[in-house]
Scaffold this motif. Structure first.
Motif, PDB file in Angstrom:
ATOM      1  N   ILE A 194       2.839  82.058   8.284  1.00  0.00           N
ATOM      2  CA  ILE A 194       2.244  82.446   9.561  1.00  0.00           C
ATOM      3  C   ILE A 194       0.758  82.106   9.496  1.00  0.00           C
ATOM      4  CG2 ILE A 194       1.833  84.329  11.200  1.00  0.00           C
ATOM      5  CD1 ILE A 194       4.116  85.866   9.904  1.00  0.00           C
ATOM      6  N   ASP A 195       0.339  81.266  10.425  1.00  0.00           N
ATOM      7  CA  ASP A 195      -1.039  80.785  10.416  1.00  0.00           C
ATOM      8  C   ASP A 195      -1.880  81.558  11.438  1.00  0.00           C
ATOM      9  OD1 ASP A 195      -3.196  79.109   9.803  1.00  0.00           O
ATOM     10  OD2 ASP A 195      -2.723  77.816  11.506  1.00  0.00           O
ATOM     11  N   VAL A 196      -2.883  82.273  10.957  1.00  0.00           N
ATOM     12  CA  VAL A 196      -3.786  82.986  11.856  1.00  0.00           C
ATOM     13  C   VAL A 196      -5.209  82.683  11.406  1.00  0.00           C
ATOM     14  CG1 VAL A 196      -4.369  85.220  12.859  1.00  0.00           C
ATOM     15  CG2 VAL A 196      -2.110  84.883  11.916  1.00  0.00           C
ATOM     16  N   GLY A 197      -6.056  82.296  12.351  1.00  0.00           N
ATOM     17  CA  GLY A 197      -7.432  81.947  12.019  1.00  0.00           C
ATOM     18  C   GLY A 197      -8.225  83.156  11.528  1.00  0.00           C
ATOM     19  N   GLU A 198      -9.256  82.873  10.767  1.00  0.00           N
ATOM     20  CA  GLU A 198     -10.059  83.942  10.169  1.00  0.00           C
ATOM     21  C   GLU A 198     -10.654  84.881  11.219  1.00  0.00           C
ATOM     22  OE1 GLU A 198     -12.354  82.965   6.828  1.00  0.00           O
ATOM     23  OE2 GLU A 198     -13.824  84.560   7.116  1.00  0.00           O
ATOM     24  N   GLU A 199     -11.197  84.297  12.311  1.00  0.00           N
ATOM     25  CA  GLU A 199     -11.846  85.149  13.315  1.00  0.00           C
ATOM     26  C   GLU A 199     -10.831  86.086  13.979  1.00  0.00           C
ATOM     27  OE1 GLU A 199     -15.001  85.446  13.177  1.00  0.00           O
ATOM     28  OE2 GLU A 199     -14.906  83.797  11.729  1.00  0.00           O
ATOM     29  N   GLU A 200      -9.616  85.577  14.178  1.00  0.00           N
ATOM     30  CA  GLU A 200      -8.572  86.390  14.784  1.00  0.00           C
ATOM     31  C   GLU A 200      -8.192  87.557  13.862  1.00  0.00           C
ATOM     32  OE1 GLU A 200      -7.281  86.441  17.705  1.00  0.00           O
ATOM     33  OE2 GLU A 200      -5.482  87.677  17.396  1.00  0.00           O
ATOM     34  N   VAL A 201      -8.083  87.290  12.579  1.00  0.00           N
ATOM     35  CA  VAL A 201      -7.752  88.355  11.620  1.00  0.00           C
ATOM     36  C   VAL A 201      -8.850  89.415  11.610  1.00  0.00           C
ATOM     37  CG1 VAL A 201      -7.490  88.887   9.165  1.00  0.00           C
ATOM     38  CG2 VAL A 201      -6.305  86.925  10.120  1.00  0.00           C
ATOM     39  N   VAL A 202     -10.102  88.958  11.608  1.00  0.00           N
ATOM     40  CA  VAL A 202     -11.216  89.904  11.595  1.00  0.00           C
ATOM     41  C   VAL A 202     -11.174  90.770  12.862  1.00  0.00           C
ATOM     42  CG1 VAL A 202     -13.744  90.118  11.717  1.00  0.00           C
ATOM     43  CG2 VAL A 202     -12.697  88.509  10.104  1.00  0.00           C
ATOM     44  N   ARG A 203     -10.899  90.114  13.995  1.00  0.00           N
ATOM     45  CA  ARG A 203     -10.826  90.824  15.263  1.00  0.00           C
ATOM     46  C   ARG A 203      -9.723  91.891  15.223  1.00  0.00           C
ATOM     47  NH1 ARG A 203      -8.340  87.730  19.810  1.00  0.00           N
ATOM     48  NH2 ARG A 203      -8.331  89.159  21.576  1.00  0.00           N
ATOM     49  N   ARG A 204      -8.570  91.523  14.659  1.00  0.00           N
ATOM     50  CA  ARG A 204      -7.448  92.463  14.603  1.00  0.00           C
ATOM     51  C   ARG A 204      -7.725  93.626  13.660  1.00  0.00           C
ATOM     52  NH1 ARG A 204      -1.987  88.756  14.061  1.00  0.00           N
ATOM     53  NH2 ARG A 204      -2.332  87.435  15.886  1.00  0.00           N
ATOM     54  N   LEU A 205      -8.228  93.322  12.482  1.00  0.00           N
ATOM     55  CA  LEU A 205      -8.348  94.374  11.466  1.00  0.00           C
ATOM     56  C   LEU A 205      -9.629  95.187  11.586  1.00  0.00           C
ATOM     57  CD1 LEU A 205      -6.925  92.648   8.264  1.00  0.00           C
ATOM     58  CD2 LEU A 205      -5.750  94.014   9.975  1.00  0.00           C
ATOM     59  N   ALA A 206     -10.750  94.505  11.890  1.00  0.00           N
ATOM     60  CA  ALA A 206     -12.027  95.224  11.929  1.00  0.00           C
ATOM     61  C   ALA A 206     -12.093  96.161  13.128  1.00  0.00           C
ATOM     62  CB  ALA A 206     -13.193  94.234  11.946  1.00  0.00           C
ATOM     63  N   GLY A 207     -11.215  95.958  14.125  1.00  0.00           N
ATOM     64  CA  GLY A 207     -11.219  96.814  15.304  1.00  0.00           C
ATOM     65  C   GLY A 207     -10.387  98.084  15.125  1.00  0.00           C
ATOM     66  N   ARG A 208      -9.699  98.210  14.012  1.00  0.00           N
ATOM     67  CA  ARG A 208      -8.835  99.384  13.826  1.00  0.00           C
ATOM     68  C   ARG A 208      -9.662 100.642  13.548  1.00  0.00           C
ATOM     69  NH1 ARG A 208      -3.785  97.412  10.174  1.00  0.00           N
ATOM     70  NH2 ARG A 208      -5.349  97.411   8.521  1.00  0.00           N
ATOM     71  N   ARG A 209      -9.215 101.740  14.139  1.00  0.00           N
ATOM     72  CA  ARG A 209      -9.857 103.032  13.907  1.00  0.00           C
ATOM     73  C   ARG A 209      -8.778 104.065  13.636  1.00  0.00           C
ATOM     74  NH1 ARG A 209     -13.194  99.870  13.960  1.00  0.00           N
ATOM     75  NH2 ARG A 209     -15.235  99.812  14.991  1.00  0.00           N
ATOM     76  N   LEU A 210      -9.172 105.083  12.872  1.00  0.00           N
ATOM     77  CA  LEU A 210      -8.221 106.117  12.499  1.00  0.00           C
ATOM     78  C   LEU A 210      -8.879 107.478  12.661  1.00  0.00           C
ATOM     79  CD1 LEU A 210      -5.356 106.246  11.109  1.00  0.00           C
ATOM     80  CD2 LEU A 210      -6.613 106.631   8.981  1.00  0.00           C
ATOM     81  N   CYS A 211      -8.101 108.438  13.178  1.00  0.00           N
ATOM     82  CA  CYS A 211      -8.634 109.795  13.234  1.00  0.00           C
ATOM     83  C   CYS A 211      -8.444 110.451  11.867  1.00  0.00           C
ATOM     84  CB  CYS A 211      -7.898 110.620  14.297  1.00  0.00           C
ATOM     85  SG  CYS A 211      -8.392 112.353  14.240  1.00  0.00           S
ATOM     86  N   PRO A 212      -9.534 110.908  11.255  1.00  0.00           N
ATOM     87  CA  PRO A 212      -9.418 111.472   9.903  1.00  0.00           C
ATOM     88  C   PRO A 212      -8.674 112.814   9.887  1.00  0.00           C
ATOM     89  CG  PRO A 212     -11.676 111.695  10.693  1.00  0.00           C
ATOM     90  CD  PRO A 212     -10.919 110.898  11.734  1.00  0.00           C
ATOM     91  N   ILE A 213      -8.554 113.462  11.052  1.00  0.00           N
ATOM     92  CA  ILE A 213      -7.902 114.779  11.096  1.00  0.00           C
ATOM     93  C   ILE A 213      -6.414 114.648  11.444  1.00  0.00           C
ATOM     94  CG2 ILE A 213      -7.894 117.056  12.200  1.00  0.00           C
ATOM     95  CD1 ILE A 213     -10.348 116.568  10.428  1.00  0.00           C
ATOM     96  N   CYS A 214      -6.093 114.072  12.621  1.00  0.00           N
ATOM     97  CA  CYS A 214      -4.683 114.037  13.030  1.00  0.00           C
ATOM     98  C   CYS A 214      -4.031 112.700  12.734  1.00  0.00           C
ATOM     99  CB  CYS A 214      -4.545 114.394  14.510  1.00  0.00           C
ATOM    100  SG  CYS A 214      -5.065 113.069  15.621  1.00  0.00           S
ATOM    101  N   GLU A 215      -4.793 111.761  12.179  1.00  0.00           N
ATOM    102  CA  GLU A 215      -4.286 110.460  11.750  1.00  0.00           C
ATOM    103  C   GLU A 215      -3.787 109.560  12.887  1.00  0.00           C
ATOM    104  OE1 GLU A 215      -1.558 111.399   8.556  1.00  0.00           O
ATOM    105  OE2 GLU A 215      -3.211 111.253   7.113  1.00  0.00           O
TER     106      GLU A 215
END
Ligand SMILES: [Zn+2]
Length: 215
Positions: free
Chosen positions: A112-133
């Motif tokens: 599966i080919d995904v460009g570097e900028e796309e991967v950064v966009r997908r992963l760096a945008g993730r957020r998690l609630c530390p309390i309720c997850e």
């Protein structure tokens, strides 16, 4: 349905490889063999190899290649692999690819080919609630109020793994170890590279259109 080809799935972090592996396995009714899962299983079930693996893990060591290959071999010998399988997480090196060939013939390798900028966009945008997850994404699944959990009002966090610098490093590592592997499978004429852009279902359609049926 006829048998599925014996398939190895490759892709960088953030490519949705795990999701695609599960979808392919479901679609063709074959097992998805993820190295992480089978390692955990072997350890939990306390097989002879699992016990060896646990000893390494307890000492905080990486598993030797040979042991991981033996655990994969143990899994691939089970009868449910007879009609094909999706292998996810291995091989990571040309040496492992050659070892794998001694155990089983691989029919097709899908990268599966995904460009570097796309991967950064997908992963760096993730957020998690530390309390309720609860999980969010600044672009694809934003909370109502920026950086605040919808459910409990807690400020959201980013996992250390999802920091941009860490992601770029992981991508660099991935490129370094896959480049020779892709070349190796290309020379064997079993490599298919598919575009990983777009929705999960779109990527899945591209993979299935590769003709994964064995004849
Ligand atoms: Zn929350």
């Amino acid at each position: 349905m006829s048998d599925m080809k014996r398939l190895v799935l490759l892709g960088p972090p953030g490519a949705g490889k795990g999701t695609q592996a599960a979808m392919i396995a479901d679609h063709f009714c074959v097992p998805r063999i993820s190295t992480g899962d089978i390692l955990r299983n072997a350890v939990r079930e306390g097989t002879a190899l699992g016990q060896q693996a646990r000893a390494h893990m307890n000492r905080g060591e990486l598993l030797p290649d040979s042991l991981m290959m033996e655990i994969v071999e143990e899994r691939l010998k089970l009868p449910d692999c007879k009609n094909g399988f999706v292998l996810d997480g291995l091989p990571r090196t040309v040496i492992q690819a050659k070892e794998l060939e001694k155990i089983v013939n691989i029919d097709i390798v899908v990268a599966i080919d995904v460009g570097e900028e796309e991967v950064v966009r997908r992963l760096a945008g993730r957020r998690l609630c530390p309390i309720c997850e609860a999980g969010y994404h600044v672009e694809f699944k934003p909370p109502r109020q920026a950086e605040i959990c919808d459910r409990c009002g807690t400020p959201l966090k980013q996992r250390d793994d999802d920091q941009e610098g860490v992601i770029r490093n992981r991508l660099k590592t991935y490129r370094e170890w896959t480049a020779p592997l892709l070349e190796y499978y290309k020379r064997k004429s079993i490599l298919r590279v598919i575009d990983g852009k777009g929705k999960v279902e779109e990527v899945f359609r591209r993979i299935v259109s590769l003709d994964l049926q064995k004849r």
